[in-house]
Design an enzyme around this catalytic site. Structure first.
Site, mmCIF file in Angstrom:
data_model
loop_
_atom_site.group_PDB
_atom_site.id
_atom_site.type_symbol
_atom_site.label_atom_id
_atom_site.label_comp_id
_atom_site.label_asym_id
_atom_site.label_seq_id
_atom_site.Cartn_x
_atom_site.Cartn_y
_atom_site.Cartn_z
ATOM 1 N N ARG A 36 0.455 -1.118 0.503
ATOM 2 C CA ARG A 36 0.081 -0.533 -0.294
ATOM 3 C C ARG A 36 1.042 1.494 -0.026
ATOM 4 O O ARG A 36 0.610 2.248 -0.332
ATOM 5 C CB ARG A 36 -1.240 0.244 1.281
ATOM 6 N N LYS A 202 -21.203 -15.479 0.762
ATOM 7 C CA LYS A 202 -22.775 -14.992 0.735
ATOM 8 C C LYS A 202 -23.307 -14.065 0.112
ATOM 9 O O LYS A 202 -22.790 -13.405 -0.812
ATOM 10 C CB LYS A 202 -22.842 -14.435 2.019
ATOM 11 N N GLY A 353 -10.230 -7.516 -2.397
ATOM 12 C CA GLY A 353 -10.825 -8.941 -1.131
ATOM 13 C C GLY A 353 -10.012 -9.748 -1.569
ATOM 14 O O GLY A 353 -8.732 -10.326 -1.879
ATOM 15 N N GLY A 376 -13.881 -3.354 0.577
ATOM 16 C CA GLY A 376 -15.501 -2.617 0.699
ATOM 17 C C GLY A 376 -15.889 -1.946 -0.262
ATOM 18 O O GLY A 376 -17.446 -1.767 -1.149
HETATM 19 P P1 AMP Z 1 -16.507 -13.642 0.514
HETATM 20 O O1 AMP Z 1 -15.677 -12.826 0.724
HETATM 21 O O2 AMP Z 1 -17.450 -13.585 0.888
HETATM 22 O O3 AMP Z 1 -15.807 -13.365 -1.284
HETATM 23 O O4 AMP Z 1 -16.516 -15.117 0.315
HETATM 24 C C1 AMP Z 1 -15.005 -15.656 0.202
HETATM 25 C C2 AMP Z 1 -14.972 -17.008 1.443
HETATM 26 O O5 AMP Z 1 -16.094 -17.356 0.691
HETATM 27 C C3 AMP Z 1 -13.650 -17.645 1.266
HETATM 28 O O6 AMP Z 1 -13.100 -17.967 2.118
HETATM 29 C C4 AMP Z 1 -14.200 -19.095 0.858
HETATM 30 O O7 AMP Z 1 -13.380 -20.039 1.870
HETATM 31 C C5 AMP Z 1 -15.963 -19.115 1.010
HETATM 32 N N1 AMP Z 1 -16.535 -20.017 0.170
HETATM 33 C C6 AMP Z 1 -15.895 -19.881 -1.548
HETATM 34 N N2 AMP Z 1 -16.764 -21.229 -1.571
HETATM 35 C C7 AMP Z 1 -17.722 -21.920 -0.806
HETATM 36 C C8 AMP Z 1 -17.645 -22.505 -1.035
HETATM 37 N N3 AMP Z 1 -18.804 -23.495 -1.948
HETATM 38 N N4 AMP Z 1 -18.528 -23.268 0.551
HETATM 39 C C9 AMP Z 1 -18.284 -22.366 1.481
HETATM 40 N N5 AMP Z 1 -17.532 -21.100 1.289
HETATM 41 C C10 AMP Z 1 -17.128 -20.601 0.522
#
Ligand code: AMP
Length: 396
Positions: A36, A202, A353, A376
């Site tokens: 950064r 999610k 991210g 974010g």
């Molecule tokens: P995000 O922060 O919403 O981008 O989510 C990232 C996280 O989603 C990572 O830590 C992944 O391990 C998790 N992830 C991705 N695919 C899956 C899955 N099929 N089941 C559970 N966790 C998942």
């Protein structure tokens, strides 16, 4: 509305306040990754070469009470910046007061000074994080012009970004300009076909992004944990895969509205436990056993996504395709990363991210047109929301 950029300002011999993002990872008082700081150099060097008096602000971590200040001083950042610039960076360890004001008055053209962590002002009533008007006004009174180069905090209205900008003529730094150019333009005015790839855990975290990109993109590919809520909405058996039961209805609605624009995986890599070990198999998404969970997309989905990406001229990717932290479930994310990186003649953007980290780890960083520096902030930008830090910058 087009925003001023740093080159639009006449900065010579002026006191230029700069909000940078020096929120670097630290361990035992040492910076573990100076990326950064390196990313902030173009704007700082430009100001130095134009003979400005450069006054830097940044937050570092979260500070709620006095004890949180421990280990959150920007002194190590000032030291590292001095090394990178090859010149002195004045650091008096204050966010206000006479000592600081005197040090600012003593600056010559081309000199650099760094404030202490702006969030030290949060100990006494969250002045920084709640954009206390007096604090923004006070900080603004210490300079002639303001440059905001901290995209990572642009989705927040804090005293050190929005507060100062409300009181001074301001402009975006080069890093901020790059984010506006790539994320802003790809969403608002993409060269088509425009394909978005969304993954991660999610649906609830990405509803706004899915909705906005469904309107703007030609295709929206959805993988990762959130795809299982969509499969459930289609009436499929998803076993013990990640499910947001309260979002099934929304997923059904999105699928209907999408009119075929949403592309889901065709196979899944499954395991009985949330573990890198065990009897790991690939099955069609129509054949997930009731006692198994999908932890990655399978090889057929990678091929399918490659085909959907072929010919794309703009690609935005946010979120891993599986639990990439476990090597047996990283193949989908690696495959998609490679597929995007190998596209000819496309503007390819990673929206911060985990996907940004994955691309860098895999050594693909150079192959993307832009990797966003804000998690974010880039999500909110992709949602089409106005970012207060950006909105506060003076219009051209
Ligand atoms: P995000 O922060 O919403 O981008 O989510 C990232 C996280 O989603 C990572 O830590 C992944 O391990 C998790 N992830 C991705 N695919 C899956 C899955 N099929 N089941 C559970 N966790 C998942």
């Amino acid at each position: 509305m087009a925003k001023k950029i740093v080159t639009d300002l006449d900065v010579t011999a002026k006191k230029v306040l700069v909000r940078a993002d020096f929120n670097v990872p630290m361990k035992d008082g040492k910076i573990t990754n100076d990326d950064r700081i390196v990313q902030a150099l173009p704007t700082i060097k430009h100001l130095i070469s134009e003979g400005a008096k450069v006054i830097l602000f940044s937050h570092l971590g979260r500070v709620k009470e006095e004890a949180d200040k421990e280990g959150k001083s920007l002194q190590p950042v000032a030291n590292r910046l001095a090394e990178l610039l090859g010149q002195e960076v004045t650091f008096v360890g204050e966010t206000r007061g006479e000592k600081l004001e005197n040090a600012i008055d003593a600056l010559g053209n081309g000199d650099v000074l760094m404030f202490e962590n702006t969030r030290f002002e949060d100990v006494d009533g969250k002045k920084e994080s709640k954009n206390d008007p007096e604090l923004g006004k006070y900080w603004a009174s210490l300079g002639d012009l303001f440059v905001n180069d901290a995209f990572g905090t642009a989705h927040r209205a804090h005293a050190s970004n929005v507060g100062i900008a409300s009181n001074l003529e301001s402009a975006a730094g080069f890093l901020m300009e790059k984010e506006i150019k790539f994320i802003g333009e790809s969403v608002d005015n993409p060269v088509r076909p425009f394909v978005a790839i969304l993954g991660g855990a999610k649906v609830s975290d990405k509803i706004g992004v899915i909705e906005n990109l469904l309107e703007k993109a030609d295709k929206v590919i959805i993988g990762g944990g959130m795809s299982y809520t969509f499969f459930k909405a289609q009436g499929k058996e998803i076993g013990t895969s990640l499910l947001e039961a309260d979002k099934v209805e929304l997923a059904r609605d999105l699928l209907e509205r999408a009119n075929g624009k949403i592309i889901l995986p065709v196979d899944a890599t499954i395991n009985k436990e949330f573990s890198n070990e065990g009897d790991i198999n690939v099955v069609s998404v129509d054949q997930i056993p009731a006692d198994q969970m999908g932890l990655d997309i399978g090889p057929e989905s990678i091929k399918q996504f490659e085909q959907e990406l072929a010919g794309a001229k703009t690609v935005v990717w946010n979120g891993p395709m599986g639990v990439f932290e476990m090597s047996n479930f990283a193949k989908g994310t690696i495959g998609v990363c490679e597929a995007i990186a190998n596209l000819d003649d496309a503007t390819t953007i990673i929206g911060g991210g985990d996907s940004a980290a994955a691309a860098m780890q895999l050594g693909f960083a150079e192959k993307f047109s832009h990797i966003s520096t804000g998690g974010g902030a880039s999500l909110e930008y992709l949602e089409g929301k106005e970012l207060p830090g950006l909105a506060a910058i003076s219009d051209k």
